[in-house]
Design a protein around this motif. Structure first.
Motif, PDB file in Angstrom:
ATOM      1  N   ASP A 370       0.833  -1.217   0.000  1.00 22.66           N
ATOM      2  CA  ASP A 370       0.000   0.000   0.000  1.00 22.66           C
ATOM      3  C   ASP A 370       0.863   1.261   0.000  1.00 22.66           C
ATOM      4  OD1 ASP A 370      -2.290  -1.479  -0.016  1.00 22.66           O
ATOM      5  OD2 ASP A 370      -2.645  -1.348   2.152  1.00 22.66           O
ATOM      6  N   GLU A 371       1.981   1.223   0.731  1.00 23.86           N
ATOM      7  CA  GLU A 371       2.875   2.384   0.787  1.00 23.86           C
ATOM      8  C   GLU A 371       3.518   2.638  -0.586  1.00 23.86           C
ATOM      9  OE1 GLU A 371       5.078   5.646   2.226  1.00 23.86           O
ATOM     10  OE2 GLU A 371       3.248   4.633   2.905  1.00 23.86           O
ATOM     11  N   LEU A 372       3.869   1.562  -1.286  1.00 24.97           N
ATOM     12  CA  LEU A 372       4.433   1.712  -2.634  1.00 24.97           C
ATOM     13  C   LEU A 372       3.381   2.218  -3.611  1.00 24.97           C
ATOM     14  CD1 LEU A 372       6.589  -1.551  -2.678  1.00 24.97           C
ATOM     15  CD2 LEU A 372       7.467   0.789  -2.710  1.00 24.97           C
ATOM     16  N   ARG A 388      17.414   2.326  -4.698  1.00 22.80           N
ATOM     17  CA  ARG A 388      17.090   2.173  -3.280  1.00 22.80           C
ATOM     18  C   ARG A 388      16.979   3.532  -2.598  1.00 22.80           C
ATOM     19  NH1 ARG A 388      21.618  -0.847  -0.082  1.00 22.80           N
ATOM     20  NH2 ARG A 388      22.654   1.099  -0.618  1.00 22.80           N
ATOM     21  N   GLU A 389      17.903   4.473  -2.949  1.00 20.06           N
ATOM     22  CA  GLU A 389      17.888   5.808  -2.336  1.00 20.06           C
ATOM     23  C   GLU A 389      16.600   6.556  -2.679  1.00 20.06           C
ATOM     24  OE1 GLU A 389      20.409   4.500  -4.022  1.00 20.06           O
ATOM     25  OE2 GLU A 389      21.769   4.142  -2.315  1.00 20.06           O
ATOM     26  N   THR A 401      13.980  -2.588   4.796  1.00 22.65           N
ATOM     27  CA  THR A 401      12.724  -3.111   4.247  1.00 22.65           C
ATOM     28  C   THR A 401      12.723  -3.004   2.728  1.00 22.65           C
ATOM     29  OG1 THR A 401      11.566  -2.408   6.248  1.00 22.65           O
ATOM     30  CG2 THR A 401      10.204  -2.877   4.319  1.00 22.65           C
ATOM     31  N   ILE A 402      13.174  -1.865   2.227  1.00 22.40           N
ATOM     32  CA  ILE A 402      13.207  -1.659   0.767  1.00 22.40           C
ATOM     33  C   ILE A 402      14.178  -2.636   0.118  1.00 22.40           C
ATOM     34  CG2 ILE A 402      14.051  -0.030  -0.993  1.00 22.40           C
ATOM     35  CD1 ILE A 402      12.655   2.175   0.661  1.00 22.40           C
ATOM     36  N   GLU A 404      14.899  -5.591   1.148  1.00 24.16           N
ATOM     37  CA  GLU A 404      14.235  -6.904   1.165  1.00 24.16           C
ATOM     38  C   GLU A 404      13.211  -7.001   0.035  1.00 24.16           C
ATOM     39  OE1 GLU A 404      11.281  -9.410   4.132  1.00 24.16           O
ATOM     40  OE2 GLU A 404      12.513  -7.791   4.959  1.00 24.16           O
ATOM     41  N   ILE A 405      12.405  -5.921  -0.154  1.00 25.33           N
ATOM     42  CA  ILE A 405      11.389  -5.901  -1.215  1.00 25.33           C
ATOM     43  C   ILE A 405      12.051  -6.018  -2.584  1.00 25.33           C
ATOM     44  CG2 ILE A 405       9.672  -4.440  -2.366  1.00 25.33           C
ATOM     45  CD1 ILE A 405       8.993  -3.301   0.445  1.00 25.33           C
ATOM     46  N   LEU A 406      13.127  -5.255  -2.809  1.00 22.45           N
ATOM     47  CA  LEU A 406      13.825  -5.290  -4.094  1.00 22.45           C
ATOM     48  C   LEU A 406      14.358  -6.689  -4.380  1.00 22.45           C
ATOM     49  CD1 LEU A 406      15.793  -1.893  -3.961  1.00 22.45           C
ATOM     50  CD2 LEU A 406      13.844  -2.442  -5.429  1.00 22.45           C
ATOM     51  N   GLY A 407      14.848  -7.359  -3.343  1.00 15.13           N
ATOM     52  CA  GLY A 407      15.363  -8.730  -3.516  1.00 15.13           C
ATOM     53  C   GLY A 407      14.274  -9.687  -3.970  1.00 15.13           C
ATOM     54  N   ILE A 408      13.080  -9.567  -3.351  1.00 13.90           N
ATOM     55  CA  ILE A 408      11.945 -10.428  -3.721  1.00 13.90           C
ATOM     56  C   ILE A 408      11.517 -10.173  -5.164  1.00 13.90           C
ATOM     57  CG2 ILE A 408       9.497 -10.885  -3.249  1.00 13.90           C
ATOM     58  CD1 ILE A 408      10.156 -10.207  -0.259  1.00 13.90           C
ATOM     59  N   LEU A 409      11.454  -8.911  -5.546  1.00 18.37           N
ATOM     60  CA  LEU A 409      11.000  -8.558  -6.899  1.00 18.37           C
ATOM     61  C   LEU A 409      12.026  -8.992  -7.954  1.00 18.37           C
ATOM     62  CD1 LEU A 409       9.485  -4.988  -6.309  1.00 18.37           C
ATOM     63  CD2 LEU A 409       8.331  -7.208  -6.262  1.00 18.37           C
TER      64      LEU A 409
END
Length: 414
Positions: A370-372, A388-389, A401-402, A404-409
């Motif tokens: 939701d935040e994204l 990331r920045e 957190t970001i 981790e999200i980037l790794g999943i994507l």
């Protein structure tokens, strides 16, 4: 010390501080009456006559003559007959004695104390005058000279040599100050700290930008154009909503000027802060569209109860709506008083190779998705297209957190 010298030196000092004559006389009288009370216990039966111009001082003590055996001889306003006849031999009971009291009767130390008290009273009065002056000027534009550069503030001098403060938090980040230079700011607030006035200026306040507009745009100064709202990220970007009271005047054109001629000096004063001037309207949807300029909105949904707006844009317009570091969308939200969520309008333009973020709900928490989405990132590739920045600046998510999200994507496309 001679009374004439004392009064003249005080009067000269008071005049240099722009203290008016009645106030000066009152301060002198108060100090002399304090001396009288300390020596005689009361000043009720004393007259103090002061001529500040000539330096003349007269103090008269008035008492009623009573019989030497009277019980009243100890009263402050009574004098025994025998003592009165030492002053004048033909005095009788019931008459009044007016006796002049000389300054030297109080002793040298008391007179020196009185002199210091007079100077202190003027300084206190000067502080009160300065406080009252600036208290009535809150929100006004001032020009001041840079006097001293400190770690957490810049000390400036006004036209009368008074020290005023521009704290670091009220400075535009790009500002650079040099001693002796003149700078503009608005009077932000005035405080009295331990009896000393503290005048605090601001260059980051929306009021500062408003005053600059009034100075540079004659139609605003004359009341033909009104500034309805200002929001700022000082030194970076600002949005100014203006409205014209004359149908013949284009408020945006009048503020910007031919080829930006009018607004150029304001932008330069603010360290090249980007200023979006928009035409104010009571049509809320139109105001939102204008606030998100230069992006073009395809459609929107407004939830007035939740104070949220969902706007849908073509993919190539999303980054324009969000702006550098999310500035554009944040300022637009503050301008209209609502939280703005940006969504891609992907109807007929589905990218078979992209994946909607909702597909990752088993690996990424819903609140993170939701935040994204709130900043217009609703697909995997739209998130991966940002560094990331950038994502840290745009969202309220932590750096870990970001990552981790980037790794999943990334794994999805590997």
């Amino acid at each position: 010390m001679d009374s004439g010298i004392l009064i003249e030196s005080f009067a000269e000092f008071a005049r240099s501080k722009n203290i008016d004559r009645p106030t000066m006389i009152k301060i002198l009288e108060d100090v002399f009456r304090t001396m009288i009370r300390k020596k005689y216990g009361t000043d009720e039966n004393f007259d103090v006559i002061i001529n500040a111009e000539s330096g003349d001082l007269e103090m008269w003590r008035t008492r009623e003559i009573v019989d030497d055996d009277s019980e009243d001889i100890w009263d402050y306003d009574k004098i025994p007959l025998a003592e009165a006849r030492k002053i004048q031999s033909d005095f009788e009971v019931g008459e009044e004695v007016a006796e002049e009291v000389k300054l030297e009767d109080f002793g040298r130390r008391v007179v020196q104390t009185a002199r210091q008290t007079l100077i202190q009273k003027i300084k206190d009065l000067e502080k009160e005058i300065l406080y009252d002056k600036y208290k009535n000027q809150v929100g006004d534009l001032v020009n001041a000279e840079v006097y001293q550069l400190l770690k957490n503030e810049v000390i400036l001098l006004d036209s009368e040599g008074n020290e005023i403060s521009l704290p670091k938090g009220e400075q535009i980040p790009k500002d650079r100050y040099r001693k002796g230079e003149t700078t503009k700011a608005v009077v932000h607030r005035v405080e009295m700290i331990n009896g000393t006035p503290k005048i605090i200026l601001s260059r980051t306040s929306p009021v500062f930008l408003e005053r600059l507009f009034e100075n540079e745009i004659p139609e605003i100064y004359d009341g033909l154009i009104s500034i309805r709202r200002i929001v700022r990220e000082p030194g970076e970007r600002a949005k100014v909503a203006v409205e014209s009271y004359d149908d013949r005047i284009d408020p945006v054109g009048a503020c910007v000027g031919m080829k930006g001629s009018r607004i150029h000096s304001i932008v330069r004063e603010l360290g090249n802060e980007n200023i979006d001037v928009i035409n104010y309207t009571d049509n809320f949807e139109l105001l939102i569209s204008r606030a998100l300029s230069p992006a073009k909105i395809s459609s929107m949904q407004i939830d007035r109860d939740a104070k949220r707006v969902s706007v849908f844009l073509k993919p190539d317009q999303v980054s324009l709506a969000i702006g550098k570091g999310g500035q554009n969308i944040k300022l637009a939200g503050r301008l209209v008083g609502m939280e703005i969520d940006v969504f891609r309008d992907v109807e007929g333009q589905e990218d078979d190779e992209d994946v909607d973020l909702s597909e990752f709900s088993d690996e990424i928490d819903t609140w993170m998705i939701d935040e994204l989405r709130r900043v217009g990132l609703d697909t995997a590739k739209s998130v991966l297209a940002r560094s990331r920045e950038e994502l840290v600046r745009m969202t309220d998510l932590e750096e870990d957190t970001i990552e981790e999200i980037l790794g999943i994507l990334r794994q999805e496309f590997e």
